[in-house]
Design a protein around this motif. Structure first.
Motif, PDB file in Angstrom:
ATOM      1  N   TRP A  86      64.155 -80.897  63.139  1.00 23.77           N
ATOM      2  CA  TRP A  86      63.136 -80.544  62.081  1.00 23.77           C
ATOM      3  C   TRP A  86      62.310 -81.861  61.957  1.00 23.77           C
ATOM      4  O   TRP A  86      61.224 -82.067  61.688  1.00 23.77           O
ATOM      5  N   TRP A  87      63.067 -83.041  62.038  1.00 21.52           N
ATOM      6  CA  TRP A  87      62.135 -84.412  61.847  1.00 21.52           C
ATOM      7  C   TRP A  87      61.486 -84.594  62.935  1.00 21.52           C
ATOM      8  O   TRP A  87      60.373 -85.359  63.009  1.00 21.52           O
ATOM      9  N   GLY A  88      61.522 -83.950  64.072  1.00 26.59           N
ATOM     10  CA  GLY A  88      60.778 -84.284  65.334  1.00 26.59           C
ATOM     11  C   GLY A  88      59.467 -83.039  65.286  1.00 26.59           C
ATOM     12  O   GLY A  88      58.588 -83.189  65.944  1.00 26.59           O
ATOM     13  N   HIS A  89      59.846 -81.855  65.170  1.00 27.56           N
ATOM     14  CA  HIS A  89      59.340 -80.630  65.494  1.00 27.56           C
ATOM     15  C   HIS A  89      59.422 -79.703  64.418  1.00 27.56           C
ATOM     16  O   HIS A  89      60.532 -79.558  63.985  1.00 27.56           O
ATOM     17  N   LYS A  90      58.416 -78.870  63.895  1.00 29.37           N
ATOM     18  CA  LYS A  90      58.683 -78.379  62.608  1.00 29.37           C
ATOM     19  C   LYS A  90      59.060 -76.904  62.925  1.00 29.37           C
ATOM     20  O   LYS A  90      59.325 -76.198  61.921  1.00 29.37           O
ATOM     21  N   ILE A  91      58.866 -76.215  64.223  1.00 27.54           N
ATOM     22  CA  ILE A  91      59.289 -74.954  64.395  1.00 27.54           C
ATOM     23  C   ILE A  91      60.490 -75.034  65.611  1.00 27.54           C
ATOM     24  O   ILE A  91      60.545 -75.752  66.217  1.00 27.54           O
ATOM     25  N   PHE A 114      63.203 -75.924  75.338  1.00 29.87           N
ATOM     26  CA  PHE A 114      61.521 -76.481  75.173  1.00 29.87           C
ATOM     27  C   PHE A 114      61.397 -77.242  73.809  1.00 29.87           C
ATOM     28  O   PHE A 114      62.250 -76.876  72.799  1.00 29.87           O
ATOM     29  N   MET A 115      60.993 -78.131  74.085  1.00 28.64           N
ATOM     30  CA  MET A 115      60.810 -79.215  72.919  1.00 28.64           C
ATOM     31  C   MET A 115      61.927 -79.858  72.252  1.00 28.64           C
ATOM     32  O   MET A 115      62.242 -80.367  71.174  1.00 28.64           O
ATOM     33  N   CYS A 116      63.034 -79.900  73.105  1.00 30.00           N
ATOM     34  CA  CYS A 116      64.424 -80.680  72.770  1.00 30.00           C
ATOM     35  C   CYS A 116      63.835 -81.977  72.492  1.00 30.00           C
ATOM     36  O   CYS A 116      63.513 -82.953  73.071  1.00 30.00           O
ATOM     37  N   THR A 117      64.555 -82.526  71.263  1.00 31.22           N
ATOM     38  CA  THR A 117      64.519 -83.878  70.744  1.00 31.22           C
ATOM     39  C   THR A 117      65.835 -84.713  70.753  1.00 31.22           C
ATOM     40  O   THR A 117      65.751 -85.865  70.895  1.00 31.22           O
ATOM     41  N   ASP A 118      67.069 -84.008  70.969  1.00 27.11           N
ATOM     42  CA  ASP A 118      68.212 -84.809  71.038  1.00 27.11           C
ATOM     43  C   ASP A 118      69.265 -84.122  71.973  1.00 27.11           C
ATOM     44  O   ASP A 118      69.236 -83.195  72.116  1.00 27.11           O
ATOM     45  N   VAL A 119      69.912 -85.116  72.410  1.00 23.05           N
ATOM     46  CA  VAL A 119      71.055 -84.649  73.286  1.00 23.05           C
ATOM     47  C   VAL A 119      72.163 -85.564  73.014  1.00 23.05           C
ATOM     48  O   VAL A 119      72.285 -86.687  72.730  1.00 23.05           O
ATOM     49  N   GLU A 120      73.260 -84.707  72.604  1.00 23.52           N
ATOM     50  CA  GLU A 120      74.464 -85.250  72.120  1.00 23.52           C
ATOM     51  C   GLU A 120      75.913 -84.790  72.819  1.00 23.52           C
ATOM     52  O   GLU A 120      76.152 -83.388  72.930  1.00 23.52           O
ATOM     53  N   TRP A 121      76.336 -85.499  73.430  1.00 25.72           N
ATOM     54  CA  TRP A 121      77.614 -85.234  74.317  1.00 25.72           C
ATOM     55  C   TRP A 121      78.914 -85.340  73.045  1.00 25.72           C
ATOM     56  O   TRP A 121      78.866 -86.071  72.396  1.00 25.72           O
ATOM     57  N   ASP A 122      79.876 -84.314  73.271  1.00 23.61           N
ATOM     58  CA  ASP A 122      81.206 -84.344  72.537  1.00 23.61           C
ATOM     59  C   ASP A 122      81.977 -85.615  73.152  1.00 23.61           C
ATOM     60  O   ASP A 122      81.731 -85.910  74.196  1.00 23.61           O
ATOM     61  N   PRO A 123      82.733 -86.151  72.204  1.00 18.77           N
ATOM     62  CA  PRO A 123      83.636 -87.167  72.331  1.00 18.77           C
ATOM     63  C   PRO A 123      84.398 -86.949  73.718  1.00 18.77           C
ATOM     64  O   PRO A 123      84.767 -87.908  74.216  1.00 18.77           O
ATOM     65  N   THR A 124      84.786 -85.836  73.979  1.00 19.71           N
ATOM     66  CA  THR A 124      85.587 -85.621  75.136  1.00 19.71           C
ATOM     67  C   THR A 124      84.903 -85.281  76.447  1.00 19.71           C
ATOM     68  O   THR A 124      85.307 -85.344  77.584  1.00 19.71           O
ATOM     69  N   GLY A 125      83.526 -85.135  76.478  1.00 20.84           N
ATOM     70  CA  GLY A 125      82.839 -85.054  77.564  1.00 20.84           C
ATOM     71  C   GLY A 125      82.649 -83.681  78.271  1.00 20.84           C
ATOM     72  O   GLY A 125      82.341 -83.545  79.419  1.00 20.84           O
ATOM     73  N   ARG A 126      83.207 -82.664  77.447  1.00 22.61           N
ATOM     74  CA  ARG A 126      83.083 -81.280  77.871  1.00 22.61           C
ATOM     75  C   ARG A 126      82.136 -80.426  77.424  1.00 22.61           C
ATOM     76  O   ARG A 126      81.546 -79.675  78.193  1.00 22.61           O
TER      77      ARG A 126
END
Lengths: 224, 718
Positions: free
Chosen positions: B579-584, B559-571
């Motif tokens: 917090w910069w996007g959503h305070k709680i 819920f209210m996700c702001t970022d998605v980051e894959w790890d460099p190996t793709g696993r």
């Protein structure tokens, strides 16, 4: 005896009163058995009697828990022990069945289990939201916490986000093992039924929910 | 009157005279030698001792001026001589750096100016600024100023004849900067910035729980950034940037650039670019907004002032091998400002071929990720009179590899594929353009085109493809030749389409997934897997798709996700609520690439979480193929390891729990003892009522059945 506290309002400081309820005069606030003013400190938000009526334990707005000895004098109340374990306001305190331990629910997103006599914190239960109330089961090693957002923020966010659930933790392992959904507003107060087979919860949404436990709840075991 | 005064004064005098005692003589005896040097006593005051200015510090010499014959001024004419005109031009330029108090234009035997002039400023700082600003200034095509302080000449003339080699400095051993690659179980590291920037922690993504490697409070004042190959962690502070690395994350280098706001690494980690918008207005004279540093030595290589119009960071773009960097500039020329692409080469940081690339109207450019090729585009002029153009240019030869004219273009975006094989240009096109009353242009009939440039083929053929719907997102598969686009069919639902690119034909549509709540695409760095994410107003729903067969492997939401980051190996993937996007509700969840949630971490005021990047693999293609073939063998080893780890974890968990239970029951027994002892007291307080054995709700209920006669009826049966 009745013990009650007054709020800091209209110029009056926060005070703890202990009055005699057996006579009509005793209930008059002018002549209390003990009166403890709290002039400089944070106001009292919750209070419990000690096991043999010897002392009171109060929780304060700053997160402090103080034990007051009532036997010393009429208007004194000596602060015997004071601990400051929580970083924010204590919302509720409840005893266990034999009165030897109590659990505090605080706005700093945690609930802590204290020993009554020494005010030593024994366990901590962590959540992501302010905890409004906590209760200890009389028959099993479980506790239940209820909370949610501040009432002010509720209308501006969706109900799903609010996570208005009663959460069950194991007393010794501090691990959460169950949640009961149903409220759509923050839960303000919780308590186990004295026989431990159900619990009641009241919330900001105006509903009181009485929940009985399935057999599965009684059979649930942690591996150890 | 006066006399009395006089007598009074005399009287006073005499009074003083009576009290006057001869003062002892405070001067040193004649032969006293002062054994303390002046510097020691008054060192700090001596520094402020007004020094005689040699007088020469404020003089500058400007060389390279055109040589002009000194002409006789025609008497009575107002026309300036050529010399005077030249003098006026040059003086105008130099007046802006300070007040010129003296000037000298030496003239040689033939009555021509020698080609250099002396200026004296009021203060040495003005002279220094003039030197800095005008040294290398091009007056015109054949004349470039060479400016020096007068005192510099003396300095250069006095260089000693014998050259002493500089002393070797002790080599600071930084330890193994790549230790994180030697992790035996190949756990990636990630950095978490939490507590609104107050606390930074580095974890290793071990199973079953992440292990904390390092945590420091106030490690950075603004934010943190990993270098592109993962060797360094950069932190930003008010005074500049610091780089940390090695096993203990010790400080490796410091770069002083007050007020730094943004940083950028070059792709091979050789250089660091820092940007401080305040440096020019608030800093010392001579400070520049953009500085290029060499990472290994810590030296400042070159600095640039920020272009007021440039609002995009990174302002300097690097080629993939760190050899060149380029920036877009608007340069003032005689007939108006001209957009140029200035390309600099490293390590000298000088302008390539001493000349910028002048491309009037150029809007944007980008480097190929695998070759030193630049692609740039120029918008159309006058509604299609001159079409828009995309050009591919090879550096350093400046040879034009390919151009393409495009008609009816509103806007253009260039997307390179990460292996550099294809360049996709997304063109927004219109059918008709109308000029409105207030000079804005309204476009009717907007549609979209993709032009795919195939760089590996001879002559770089271009394939075209047209899309009618509005395109929300575009992403190349990082390894492979697919790309995915999100088109919006209606206000609520989007379609995701996958295309395969092959040269010679237009991109082939592989599959369209319909009615997806998706507005962002995240490919795995290894390709093949993609996450269709609905961020922002779609409240964080995810679908994990395997693009080999287009099956949806998992669907879930954060819920209210702001970022998605894959790890460099793709696993693994992180989805985070920042917090910069959503305070709680700040925290991050760890998922496997198949869409299964592994962990949920709630972190107070978490700002962001970044995986530590890995450098490219050192294995050759053949070695990789070998490993894939023998995967079964390796697979068995890993399974065994995983089982052992799981059983060890559960054993630890169980042992931990047993300890806790033992401690608690001991405590409870003590309490119960105490409680039993207090029982008589309790009975006394409660008037003998034994509250301990009262149970709630009662087993003390008795059931009684009562019979009541409700009705009496008599029926007579005949």
């Amino acid at each position: 005896m009745i013990a009650y506290t007054t709020d800091k309002a209209m110029g009056n400081p926060c005070e703890i009163f202990v009055v005699d309820s057996r006579t009509a005069d005793g209930l008059n606030a002018a002549d209390p058995i003990v009166k403890i003013p709290i002039t400089n400190g944070p106001k009292v938000t919750s209070m419990l009697w000690g096991p043999l009526d010897e002392y009171l334990v109060t929780g304060h707005e700053s997160g402090e828990v103080v034990q007051w000895d009532l036997r010393s004098g009429k208007t004194e109340g000596k602060k015997t022990i004071m601990t400051h374990e929580h970083s924010n306001k204590i919302n509720d305190m409840q005893l266990n069945q034999d009165g030897t331990m109590f659990i505090t629910a605080s706005k700093d997103h945690t609930a802590k289990l204290f020993d009554m006599a020494t005010l030593e914190p024994m366990k901590t239960f962590k959540t992501e939201r302010p905890v409004n109330s906590a209760s200890i089961s009389p028959i099993k090693d479980h506790i239940v916490l209820g909370g949610g957002q501040d009432a002010m923020d509720v209308t501006t966010t969706s109900s799903r986000q609010g996570k208005f659930e009663a959460r069950f933790y194991h007393l010794i392992f501090e691990e959460e093992f169950a949640r009961v959904k149903g409220h759509f507003g923050p839960i303000n107060s919780l308590m186990f039924h004295p026989d431990g087979k159900s619990f009641a919860s009241g919330g900001e949404d105006g509903y009181i929910r009485l929940q009985e436990f399935d057999p599965a709840y009684f059979e649930f075991r942690f591996d150890y | 009157m006066s006399r009395r005064k006089n007598s009074e004064s005399i009287g006073n005098d005499s009074e003083f005279g009576d009290n006057y005692v001869e003062e002892p003589d405070f001067s040193d005896p004649e032969d006293f030698v002062d054994d303390i040097a002046e510097e020691e006593l008054l060192g700090d005051i001596l520094q402020h001792k007004p020094k005689e200015t040699g007088g020469f510090d404020s003089i500058i010499v400007v060389d390279g001026i055109p040589q002009v014959a000194k002409e006789e001024k025609k008497p009575g004419s107002d026309q300036k001589t050529r010399l005077e005109k030249l003098q006026n031009i040059i003086k105008k330029l130099y007046n802006s750096y300070g007040t010129i108090t003296n000037e000298y234009w030496p003239i040689d035997a033939n009555n021509k100016t020698k080609g250099y002039v002396f200026f004296e400023y009021k203060r040495p700082e003005q002279a220094a600024e003039a030197v800095k600003a005008t040294n290398g200034h091009k007056l015109d095509k054949t004349h470039t100023f060479v400016v020096n302080l007068f005192t510099d000449f003396e300095k250069y003339a006095n260089i000693s004849e014998t050259w002493q080699p500089p002393e070797p400095q002790p080599y600071p051993d930084l330890g193994n900067l790549h230790y994180f690659l030697e992790e035996p179980d190949c756990f990636n590291q990630y950095a978490v910035l939490s507590d609104a920037g107050g606390s930074t922690a580095i974890y290793s993504n071990s199973l079953p729980e992440p292990t904390l490697i390092e945590e420091r409070k106030l490690w950075t004042e603004k934010y943190i950034k990993w270098s592109p190959l993962g060797t360094y962690l950069a932190t930003l502070h008010g005074k500049g940037v610091a780089l940390w690395g090695g096993e203990k994350f010790g400080q490796i280098k410091r770069f002083s650039h007050p007020g730094v706001e943004f940083i950028d690494f070059s792709p091979c980690e050789k250089y660091l670019v820092t940007f401080s918008p305040m440096a020019e207005s608030h800093g010392q004279p001579g400070a520049h907004a953009i500085v290029v540093w060499e990472v290994l030595t810590g030296q400042e290589k070159r600095s640039f002032s920020a272009d007021r119009t440039a609002a995009v960071w990174p302002a300097l773009r690097w080629s993939h091998n760190d050899k060149y960097f380029a920036r877009l500039q608007r340069v003032e020329r005689k007939d108006g400002p001209v957009e140029t692409i200035s390309i600099y080469e490293t390590p000298s940081c000088g302008l390539l071929d001493k000349k910028s690339l002048e491309v009037p109207g150029v809007r944007d450019f980008s480097w190929s990720p695998s070759d030193t090729i630049i692609s740039y585009w120029v918008p159309e002029v006058n509604y299609g009179e001159t079409p828009a153009r995309v050009t591919l240019l090879k550096i350093p030869s400046r040879e034009v590899i390919r151009t393409k004219n495009l008609f009816s273009v509103i806007d253009l975006k260039m997307h390179w594929q990460s292996s550099g094989e294809h360049l996709c240009v997304k063109v927004d096109r219109y059918n008709r353009a109308k000029k409105e009353k207030d000079d804005t242009i309204k476009y009717v009939g907007v549609h979209y085109n993709f032009e795919i440039f195939h760089l590996r083929e001879k002559n770089v053929p271009v394939d075209s493809m047209e899309i009618k719907d509005k395109i929300m997102a575009f992403a190349w598969e990082p390894v492979g030749s697919k790309f995915a686009i999100v088109t919006s069919v209606s206000n609520t639902s989007n379609n995701v389409s996958f295309y395969c690119v092959k040269s010679g034909t237009e991109p082939a549509l592989l599959k369209t997934l319909e009615k997806k709540a998706c507005n962002h695409l995240f490919w795995s760095p290894r390709g093949q897997h993609i996450i269709l994410a609905g961020l922002l107003n779609l409240n964080g729903v995810f679908e994990f798709v395997d693009t080999n067969d287009f099956t949806v492997m998992g669907a879930n939401d954060h819920f209210m996700c702001t970022d998605v980051e894959w790890d460099p190996t793709g696993r693994y993937v992180f989805t985070a609520v920042s917090w910069w996007g959503h305070k709680i509700d700040n925290g991050f969840w760890l998922w496997t690439f198949q869409g299964r949630v592994v962990h949920r971490h709630n972190v107070q005021r978490m700002c962001n979480v970044q995986w530590r990047p890995r450098p490219k693999t050192l294995l050759s293609e053949r070695q990789i193929k070998n490993i894939k073939k023998n995967l079964n063998k390796y697979g068995a080893q890993f399974d065994l390891k995983d089982k052992m780890r799981a059983s060890r974890a559960s054993k630890e968990l169980i042992e931990g729990r047993q300890r806790l239970v033992k401690a608690f029951t001991e405590y409870r027994n003590k309490c119960i003892e105490l409680w039993k002892e207090q029982k008589p007291r309790r009975l006394q307080l409660r008037d003998g009522v034994d509250t301990d054995s009262l149970s709630a709700g009662g087993g003390e209920m008795e059931e009684e059945s009562v019979e009541l006669i409700v009705k009496k009826e008599v029926t007579i049966i005949p």
